[in-house]
Design a protein around this motif. Structure first.
Motif: not given
Length: 215
Positions: A134-146, A178-186
């Motif tokens: 809800f805050v970031t709109s990113m499923v990948s980030l939510a999964s890693m944080l969870g 790992r690919n999602n992390i690169i996309k998040i950084i960029h």
């Protein structure tokens, strides 16, 4: 021992069921491995086939992990051992025998394992996941944080088996993303069409871009 091995194989086969692929091919005549992120999980199913199909795949993937973990308990296998069967389902989803030993990122299947093993931890993970999306709109980030939050919470529960497995799954989840992390950084990670960050970007486009066009 024979019962243990049979149930372990069943857990792997259950986890190997590629719900996203089968639902896409049977009901939509689409191979989701050729579209979107090309992942077979619920997120890409949602992106390619719509919210209804994505929700069905997510529920089924959660069920795989939950059933694989719950079933051994019905055969008298208790303590921390059910986690082994949940892990077998997770490996099945990630390296599916029905998909040439390829697969998804196993976030939903891991959540299912938590549901069967400890509903409290499942609620913690689900609450973190929903809030982060809800805050970031990113499923990948939510999964890693969870998964990270589960590791931290497991220390307070004094469950060494869960802590060790949570650490391993967190490392594995970060690796698979790992690919999602690169996309998040960029700044070009795929977003779900809702959430504070998505609405913020949409607002910026509406307010700033028109002014630039007038200039």
């Amino acid at each position: 021992m024979v019962k243990f091995i049979i149930l372990l194989i069943l857990a792997y086969l259950l986890g190997s069921i590629p719900n996203g692929i089968w639902i896409g091919k049977i009901f939509f005549h689409i191979d989701i491995r050729r579209h979107g992120s090309k992942n077979i999980g619920a997120t890409n199913t949602y992106r390619v086939l719509g919210w209804f199909a994505g929700t069905i795949v997510m529920v089924l993937d959660i069920a795989k992990g939950a059933i694989a973990t719950w079933l051994p308990m019905q055969f008298g296998i208790h303590s921390w051992y059910p986690l082994i069967f949940g892990l077998a389902a997770i490996l099945g989803h990630t390296y599916s025998i029905f998909d040439h030993f390829r697969g998804g990122k196993a976030v939903a299947t891991s959540a299912g394992m938590l549901w069967a093993y400890s509903f409290v931890f499942f609620c913690i993970a689900a609450g973190t996941w929903v809030t982060c999306i809800f805050v970031t709109s990113m499923v990948s980030l939510a999964s890693m944080l969870g998964f990270t939050i589960i590791v931290i919470a497991s220390f307070f529960e004094h469950d060494p088996a869960l802590t060790i497995l949570a650490i391993c799954l967190t490392i594995f989840t970060f690796y698979r993303h790992r690919n999602n992390i690169i996309k998040i950084i960029h700044g070009n990670e795929n977003l779900v069409p809702f959430g504070l960050y998505y609405w913020y970007l949409k607002y910026i486009k509406k307010t700033i871009h028109p002014k630039q066009q007038h200039k």
